[in-house]
Each structure stands twice: as C-alpha cells, then as structure tokens.
Design a protein around this motif. Structure first.
Motif, short mmCIF file in Angstrom:
data_model
loop_
_atom_site.label_atom_id
_atom_site.label_comp_id
_atom_site.label_asym_id
_atom_site.label_seq_id
_atom_site.Cartn_x
_atom_site.Cartn_y
_atom_site.Cartn_z
N SER A 130 0.83 -1.21 0.00
CA SER A 130 0.00 0.00 0.00
C SER A 130 0.87 1.26 0.00
O SER A 130 0.55 2.24 -0.66
N HIS A 131 2.00 1.23 0.70
CA HIS A 131 2.92 2.37 0.68
C HIS A 131 3.50 2.55 -0.72
O HIS A 131 3.61 3.68 -1.21
N ALA A 132 3.88 1.45 -1.35
CA ALA A 132 4.45 1.52 -2.71
C ALA A 132 3.42 1.99 -3.72
O ALA A 132 3.73 2.77 -4.62
N LEU A 133 2.18 1.54 -3.58
CA LEU A 133 1.11 1.99 -4.48
C LEU A 133 0.84 3.48 -4.30
O LEU A 133 0.71 4.22 -5.29
N ARG A 134 0.76 3.93 -3.06
CA ARG A 134 0.52 5.36 -2.80
C ARG A 134 1.63 6.24 -3.36
O ARG A 134 1.38 7.35 -3.79
N ALA A 135 2.86 5.72 -3.33
CA ALA A 135 4.01 6.48 -3.83
C ALA A 135 4.17 6.39 -5.34
O ALA A 135 5.08 7.00 -5.90
N GLY A 136 3.31 5.61 -6.00
CA GLY A 136 3.38 5.47 -7.45
C GLY A 136 4.56 4.64 -7.92
O GLY A 136 5.03 4.80 -9.04
N PHE A 157 -5.66 -4.10 -1.63
CA PHE A 157 -5.39 -2.73 -2.09
C PHE A 157 -5.91 -1.72 -1.08
O PHE A 157 -6.97 -1.90 -0.50
N PRO A 158 -5.17 -0.63 -0.91
CA PRO A 158 -5.65 0.43 -0.01
C PRO A 158 -6.85 1.14 -0.64
O PRO A 158 -6.96 1.23 -1.86
N SER A 159 -7.73 1.63 0.19
CA SER A 159 -8.96 2.27 -0.30
C SER A 159 -8.71 3.66 -0.86
O SER A 159 -9.57 4.20 -1.55
N ASP A 160 -7.55 4.24 -0.59
CA ASP A 160 -7.30 5.62 -1.01
C ASP A 160 -6.39 5.74 -2.24
O ASP A 160 -5.82 6.79 -2.50
N VAL A 161 -6.26 4.67 -3.01
CA VAL A 161 -5.41 4.70 -4.21
C VAL A 161 -6.29 4.46 -5.43
O VAL A 161 -7.09 3.53 -5.46
#
Length: 186
Positions: A130-136, A157-161
C-alpha cells in the motif's frame, strides 16, 4: 530500469488474509505452484514488511519443507537466491540469509533501487505494498484470485489509491484460481 511488481494471492472479495490473519484459503496445488515459481524465478530482490517476511522464512531451509510435495520444495532455491529487504521497527537484525533490515519505507530509495537493479523487484504483503502503491512505485500487479469469499480481513489494495491498469495476462487453473497480471499506467 527494473519494474516493481506487487505479487499476491487474494480472495475473490479482495482480501489477502481472513479476519484472523490466516492465509489457509490460498494453499496452491501443483499447477499454481509451478506457475508461481516460474513467475518469481527472475525476481532477485523482495521487499517485505516484518509479518510477510516471517511467513516467508519457512523457505530459509529445505528441511523446513521436507515433508511437502516436490513442487512446494521447488521454491526453496528461488527464495534463497533472492535478496530480501525487510521494513520493520521491531526486528533488531536480519535473521535469514541475504536479508537486510530497513527501519522505514523510503520512496526515493526504492526509485533508485529500480533504476540501478538489473532485475525486477517484488513487493509482498498488502501493508507494505500500500505504501508503494501510494508512492506510485508499483509498475505491475500479479494477483492470484482464489475462488473464495472471506467477508473481511486484510485488503489487497488500499482504499485511497486510484490507478488505471492494463490487463496483460490472465490464466485460469483447474483449481478455480485465476492469475491476473496488470501493468500500472503511470
């Protein structure tokens, strides 16, 4: 430049563990195990949080899985040949081979690792991913979807991405598991 691949198994309703943290629903058969081994063989670096790393440490020695079928044991040399970076505040020092500890997830460091690595990287575990997804940072998502509804647990998956994906591969196995590979459009 290397790709950062998020690889995970999840339930049809999108959970990587059930409400109790169990992953029993994702037990692979021969066909799925051989597919996963082939998929992960080229990966040379794994990024894990502490919990995922502790689950995966069973592969630190062939003796730990000696009672398992040969297709399960076949993952041991793949695991042992990869470097592991574990993001944790609780482990004092590496406890397995080819393992280093990092105290915090740092997106610029991961970008640099992608730029300098000759091989693709894997991020495992929904929390770290989730950290990697948020950071693109995630370039590809490889998911195995199990034919089960868990009704809750740790979401893959995180809900905010929000990201746009392109389906690049799909495969259905006799067990009902479906492999889906997506490229993340940046």
């Amino acid at each position: 430049m290397a790709k950062l691949i998020y690889h995970s198994t999840c339930s049809l309703d999108g959970f990587t563990t059930d409400a109790h943290g169990d992953i029993d629903f994702s037990e692979p058969d021969r066909e799925v195990s051989e597919f996963v081994n082939d998929s992960l063989r080229p990966i040379r670096t794994y990024l894990f949080g502490r919990r995922m790393y502790e689950v995966m440490r069973v592969w630190d020695s062939a003796e730990a899985v000696a009672d398992q079928p040969d297709y399960i044991q076949a993952y041991v040399p793949i695991w042992l040949s990869a470097d592991k970076i574990v993001y944790t505040r609780t482990l004092a020092e590496p406890v397995g081979p080819r393992t280093q500890i990092e105290r915090r997830f740092d997106a610029p460091t991961i970008r640099e690792l992608k730029e300098t690595s000759a091989h693709d990287l894997l991020v495992g575990g929904a929390t770290l991913a989730s950290h990697a997804l948020r950071a693109g940072l995630v370039d590809e998502i490889q998911m195995l979807v199990a034919p089960v509804l868990l009704g809750g647990g740790l979401a893959m998956f995180p809900s905010d991405v929000r990201q746009t994906l392109e389906l690049t591969e799909e495969r259905q196995f006799d067990s009902g598991i479906v492999a889906l590979n997506y490229t993340v459009r940046h």
